[in-house]
Write an enzyme that holds these catalytic residues in place. Structure first.
Site, mmCIF file in Angstrom:
data_model
loop_
_atom_site.group_PDB
_atom_site.id
_atom_site.type_symbol
_atom_site.label_atom_id
_atom_site.label_comp_id
_atom_site.label_asym_id
_atom_site.label_seq_id
_atom_site.Cartn_x
_atom_site.Cartn_y
_atom_site.Cartn_z
ATOM 1 N N GLU A 135 0.819 -1.219 0.000
ATOM 2 C CA GLU A 135 0.000 0.000 0.000
ATOM 3 C C GLU A 135 0.852 1.268 0.000
ATOM 4 O O GLU A 135 0.550 2.225 -0.686
ATOM 5 C CB GLU A 135 -0.925 0.037 1.219
ATOM 6 C CG GLU A 135 -2.009 -1.014 1.218
ATOM 7 C CD GLU A 135 -1.703 -2.117 2.218
ATOM 8 O OE1 GLU A 135 -2.590 -2.473 2.992
ATOM 9 O OE2 GLU A 135 -0.559 -2.612 2.212
ATOM 10 N N GLU A 459 4.459 -8.237 9.120
ATOM 11 C CA GLU A 459 3.030 -7.940 9.161
ATOM 12 C C GLU A 459 2.260 -9.020 9.914
ATOM 13 O O GLU A 459 1.298 -8.737 10.624
ATOM 14 C CB GLU A 459 2.494 -7.829 7.731
ATOM 15 C CG GLU A 459 0.993 -7.634 7.628
ATOM 16 C CD GLU A 459 0.506 -7.619 6.195
ATOM 17 O OE1 GLU A 459 -0.586 -7.080 5.959
ATOM 18 O OE2 GLU A 459 1.217 -8.153 5.308
#
Length: 588
Positions: A135, A459
């Site tokens: 992102e 993550e």
């Protein structure tokens, strides 16, 4: 693992195409693996040679308008033999001065700190991003949980204060604080779509408008940023109060999370229930305790929705209570005493409603997840000052400990609860459990990543599965690195007792499996340094099985405070020693 690009030199005929592909991890067999996949996510650069290079002056390529997140690069189409001198990894990021450092007797925890620093460097690039390869956007939830840790590692004051101007500019007229800032038009176009893609504002994410300025006040003494963001904070909380007063959660309105008819069902409630519900911000779907490990355990394609569906109700209600409490703190810091009193009163009412709705007298909560108990404790939804003398709070803490043990002393907390996990365990008298979680080296845990050779924060706790399978996900997300602030405060022993570290609290946990630690932190008044060492520090502790020291083991402290700064040192026995400016050495 870095954010940056490759500077490549080559000599070859005109028209030669050289392809560079970037990755953060190799596969289980050591082959190139594209860990970030999807449209426009290939991290691929193509260089077409002009044919003007010579061995003495090769052509040089370094892309200007892009960057990548990578640890490995695959080069194909290169003319001749590629030498290491012809390929350089260029690290990029905002030029922020270092603010502190941490080290201790367990090299794995020192590595964990270093990994956090590198994730911060990679994701503090113009704005605080979530990751440097997918992102690359300013997710508000990520920086909300990480901001305290960020202040220890770099001078982020003006960097974050400037970003908050973006957040205010993106705030909707109805008070909603968006999940990403700067907010892209394509994201706005998704509003209202089914599932998490349609979420534009969420509990814990929008709270960045309160918690990030509050962090800048606590760590830098900055009231200007509090003042600049105060109207936006108020609008965010007032929006929540309005929705709480008019809307009901799906279980009470007879719908589901995708249902937009949220104001129906009140006629079915008795007066007491209705009065309580009008205080609870629990009608909207949020990300919830995002990425809590057990909610993803099924491995099903829709497992990512488990946490939003299970935890949105309580997370929304709990964060609304906490927003009121923290907004009261902000109002007091700004000298707005009437506002502060009003927010405190409202918080007490909301806090009591949250406890009555979601927490049994025996401490039981639904869903029965670690994160729910952590938030209830961290946000004082149940308090030692309650009429029951704190019995319900102790019951909540006992149930949290039980869940941790049932998980094999592993954490099972998501984005929003993990920053508070170790603190609530220590503060509830369960420091041994906090140590067990921190020193755990099998997944899910912080040290599992270190054992797997991580150089940044992942993550997912299972980004590399125990069987060696490498996941297609980010290996450079700083959010779970929020534990680094705990390392500085509770192990390094540097915590602000007053805004801006005008007074410092030195209370390191010296009776665990770590036998020495040192940390320093540059404050607005100068550098604070703390070092401590137990008398048994010649014993090397490197594993999760390391035992606590013998009772009565002495600790040597060295503390340096800048001019004008005072502090207090709290020993393991609970004794408090006053600290003055300058260098202090003592043994306790």
């Amino acid at each position: 693992m870095i954010a940056g690009r490759v500077r490549l030199r080559a000599v070859g005929p005109a028209g030669t195409e050289i392809t560079l592909e970037h990755s953060e991890h190799l596969d289980a067999d050591g082959n190139f693996f594209s860990n970030v996949q999807g449209p426009n996510k290939d991290q691929r650069d193509v260089w077409v040679l002009a044919g003007t290079g010579t061995p003495q002056a090769p052509e040089t390529y370094e892309p200007t308008f892009t960057f990548h997140g990578f640890r490995y690069a695959r080069v194909t189409g290169y003319p001749g033999e590629l030498h290491t001198r012809d390929a350089i990894a260029v690290v990029i990021g905002s030029d922020l001065e270092s603010a502190g450092d941490f080290a201790c007797s367990d090299a794995r925890l020192t590595r964990l700190h270093t990994n956090t620093v590198w994730s911060q460097r990679a994701n503090f690039l113009s704005i605080p991003t979530d990751c440097p390869q997918r992102e690359r956007v300013g997710w508000t939830g990520d920086i909300q949980v990480f901001a305290p840790a960020a202040t220890n590692n770099a001078q982020v004051h003006t960097f974050l204060a400037r970003w908050l101007r973006n957040v205010r500019a993106d705030q909707h007229n109805d008070g909603r604080v968006v999940i990403i800032s700067p907010f892209a038009p394509r994201q706005a176009a998704m509003e209202g779509q089914p599932g998490i893609g349609g979420i534009t504002a969420a509990a814990g994410w929008g709270d960045a408008i309160i918690r990030v300025p509050l962090t800048l006040w606590e760590r830098y003494g900055d009231t200007d940023t509090l003042r600049a963001n105060y109207p936006a904070m108020q609008a965010w909380v007032e929006m929540q109060s309005h929705q709480a007063a008019t809307e009901l959660p799906p279980r009470l309105r007879g719908g589901d999370w995708e249902d937009t008819e949220r104001t129906v069902g009140w006629e079915r409630l008795d007066a007491e229930t209705a009065a309580r519900q009008r205080l609870l911000w629990n009608s909207r779907m949020h990300f919830g305790d995002w990425l809590a490990p057990s909610t993803l355990a099924s491995g099903a394609p829709d497992a990512i929705m488990t946490a939003p569906h299970l935890t949105s109700e309580f997370v929304g209600a709990a964060f609304h209570a906490e927003a009121l409490r923290t907004l009261g703190v902000v109002a007091e810091a700004l000298g707005r005493d009437d506002d502060a009193a009003a927010y405190r009163d409202r918080w007490e009412a909301v806090r009591a409603a949250v406890a009555a709705e979601y927490i049994g007298t025996d401490g039981a909560m639904e869903p029965n997840l670690q994160g729910m108990y952590v938030l209830a404790l961290a946000f004082d939804i149940v308090s030692d000052d309650d009429p029951d003398g704190g019995a319900q709070r102790r019951a909540v803490a006992d149930r949290l400990v039980r869940l941790v043990h049932q998980a094999g002393d592993h954490l099972d907390t998501g984005f929003l609860s993990v920053p508070f996990l170790l603190d609530v365990l220590v503060d509830s008298g369960n420091a041994d459990v906090a140590w067990a979680v921190l020193m755990q080296d099998t997944a899910p845990s912080w040290l599992y990543e270190v054992a797997e050779g991580a150089t940044t924060i992942w993550e997912s706790w299972y980004a590399v599965a125990p069987d060696g399978t490498v996941g297609a996900m980010s290996f450079n997300h700083y959010a779970f690195g929020c534990v680094d602030d705990w390392l500085f405060r509770r192990l390094g022993g540097i915590a602000p007792a007053e805004p801006g570290y005008r007074q410092v609290r030195v209370a390191p946990l010296t009776d665990g499996p770590v036998s020495w630690a040192r940390a320093h932190r540059d404050t607005p008044f100068g550098r604070v340094e703390v070092a401590w060492e137990r008398a048994d520090s010649n014993v090397l502790h490197t594993g999760a099985e390391a035992s606590a020291p013998a009772v009565g083991t002495s600790v040597r402290y060295e503390v340096t405070l800048p001019a004008g700064v005072t502090g207090e040192l709290v020993t393991p026995a609970g004794d408090v020693r006053e600290l003055s400016s300058g260098h202090t050495v003592l043994v306790a």
